[in-house]
Scaffold this motif. Structure first.
Motif, PDB file in Angstrom:
ATOM      1  N   GLY A 140     -67.681 -29.919  24.458  1.00 23.73           N
ATOM      2  CA  GLY A 140     -67.460 -31.184  25.142  1.00 23.73           C
ATOM      3  C   GLY A 140     -67.282 -31.047  26.640  1.00 23.73           C
ATOM      4  O   GLY A 140     -66.775 -31.962  27.292  1.00 23.73           O
TER       5      GLY A 140
ATOM      6  N   ARG B 267     -57.985 -32.736  28.943  1.00 22.79           N
ATOM      7  CA  ARG B 267     -58.834 -33.731  28.301  1.00 22.79           C
ATOM      8  C   ARG B 267     -60.288 -33.480  28.670  1.00 22.79           C
ATOM      9  O   ARG B 267     -60.638 -33.401  29.841  1.00 22.79           O
ATOM     10  CB  ARG B 267     -58.438 -35.143  28.745  1.00 22.79           C
TER      11      ARG B 267
ATOM     12  N   ASN C 158     -65.126 -36.309  26.636  1.00 24.30           N
ATOM     13  CA  ASN C 158     -65.027 -37.323  25.584  1.00 24.30           C
ATOM     14  C   ASN C 158     -63.574 -37.703  25.296  1.00 24.30           C
ATOM     15  O   ASN C 158     -63.284 -38.318  24.277  1.00 24.30           O
ATOM     16  CB  ASN C 158     -65.706 -36.823  24.311  1.00 24.30           C
ATOM     17  N   ASP C 159     -62.663 -37.305  26.192  1.00 27.61           N
ATOM     18  CA  ASP C 159     -61.225 -37.596  26.107  1.00 27.61           C
ATOM     19  C   ASP C 159     -60.538 -36.853  24.968  1.00 27.61           C
ATOM     20  O   ASP C 159     -59.378 -37.121  24.658  1.00 27.61           O
ATOM     21  CB  ASP C 159     -60.974 -39.105  25.974  1.00 27.61           C
ATOM     22  N   GLU C 160     -61.227 -35.912  24.357  1.00 23.70           N
ATOM     23  CA  GLU C 160     -60.595 -35.096  23.318  1.00 23.70           C
ATOM     24  C   GLU C 160     -59.711 -34.040  23.974  1.00 23.70           C
ATOM     25  O   GLU C 160     -60.079 -33.434  24.982  1.00 23.70           O
ATOM     26  CB  GLU C 160     -61.667 -34.420  22.463  1.00 23.70           C
ATOM     27  N   LEU C 161     -58.526 -33.838  23.409  1.00 20.50           N
ATOM     28  CA  LEU C 161     -57.602 -32.853  23.951  1.00 20.50           C
ATOM     29  C   LEU C 161     -58.064 -31.453  23.573  1.00 20.50           C
ATOM     30  O   LEU C 161     -58.169 -31.115  22.395  1.00 20.50           O
ATOM     31  CB  LEU C 161     -56.185 -33.097  23.427  1.00 20.50           C
ATOM     32  N   MET C 162     -58.348 -30.648  24.574  1.00 20.11           N
ATOM     33  CA  MET C 162     -58.751 -29.265  24.347  1.00 20.11           C
ATOM     34  C   MET C 162     -57.544 -28.366  24.551  1.00 20.11           C
ATOM     35  O   MET C 162     -56.863 -28.437  25.577  1.00 20.11           O
ATOM     36  CB  MET C 162     -59.877 -28.862  25.299  1.00 20.11           C
TER      37      MET C 162
ATOM     38  N   TRP D 269     -54.023 -26.931  28.312  1.00 20.13           N
ATOM     39  CA  TRP D 269     -54.445 -28.121  27.581  1.00 20.13           C
ATOM     40  C   TRP D 269     -55.023 -29.109  28.591  1.00 20.13           C
ATOM     41  O   TRP D 269     -54.410 -29.385  29.629  1.00 20.13           O
ATOM     42  CB  TRP D 269     -53.264 -28.798  26.872  1.00 20.13           C
TER      43      TRP D 269
END
Length: 254
Positions: A160, A92, A95-99, A90
């Motif tokens: 992203g 970030r 775009n700071d979205e958690l992948m 996991w």
């Protein structure tokens, strides 16, 4: 399973750029394999050795390393790691979205990636234009020639992630004839517009096109577009070729 925290040596108290700190070789080993998106089950990338190979063939493979709780990919991208075990990753995105990714061991030997494709922006390669002015007939020939000069461009892919794409730059040839007499002949390169286009943008751009606009008493007006691939950033530079073969330029818009 071995947690990443046990694989990384703390860098507390160090000074200077964190990216220059020693990388964790054990963490790098844990990352080897094919990683897929938890939600879509699509392949995001494969990590092999020191390199990240993306699923699409237009993104250049990049060097990576892990320092502390940060995953560094290429020369510009860095991602904060939230969780990492042998089969879970996991972090970030830009775009700071958690992948949330998981390692798919079944795809380890099946992941096939074509050689990286170098992209071109131009589809029309030749134009012939006939112009009548003051009872004279003129013929303009434009030939767009893709070169082996490469321009790299960083973009965000659909996941992203910061990826690097490679494009071929162009050399554009212009010849102008009055009857069978050649008035003008020249190869246009983007470097000749360095006084019209900022240096940083010019380095990321390609000479995209040269289009005939009009003819008047000053001569033949043709507009060159210098564009950043995958971006809306374009400079439009007017080239005026006089009837005695002299060239002047003027920035129209950007």
């Amino acid at each position: 399973m071995m947690m990443l925290a046990t694989a990384i040596t703390s860098c507390g108290g160090r000074q200077g750029n964190p990216a220059d700190a020693p990388e964790s070789l054990e963490a790098k080993q844990l990352l080897q394999g094919v990683w897929v998106d938890d939600d879509t089950e699509d392949v995001v990338f494969k990590i092999q050795g020191d390199s990240v190979f993306y699923a699409d063939s237009t993104s250049v493979p990049s060097y990576f390393k892990v320092v502390g709780d940060t995953l560094y990919i290429g020369s510009t991208a860095r991602y904060h790691i939230e969780k990492h075990t042998e089969h879970v990753l996991w972090f970030r995105g830009q775009n700071d979205e958690l992948m949330k990714l998981n390692k798919d061991d079944d795809l380890k030997d099946d992941f096939q990636r074509e050689d990286t494709k170098v992209l071109t922006l131009t589809s029309v390669l030749k134009r012939d234009t006939v112009v009548f002015w003051n009872n004279e007939r003129y013929h303009l020939y434009i030939a767009i020639n893709p070169t082996k000069y490469k321009v790299t461009r960083h973009t965000l892919n659909e996941d992203g992630l910061d990826v690097e794409n490679v494009y071929y730059d162009n050399i554009i040839h212009l010849s102008i004839f009055r009857g069978d007499r050649q008035l003008f002949s020249k190869d246009f390169r983007k470097q000749q517009y360095q006084k019209r286009v900022p240096e940083q943008l010019l380095a990321q751009s390609v000479l995209n096109d040269l289009q005939y606009d009009k003819t008047d008493a000053k001569g033949f007006h043709l507009n060159a577009s210098i564009c950043v691939p995958g971006d809306a950033s374009c400079y439009l530079v007017e080239n005026v070729i006089s009837f005695d073969g002299k060239q002047t330029t003027n920035l129209l818009e950007y």
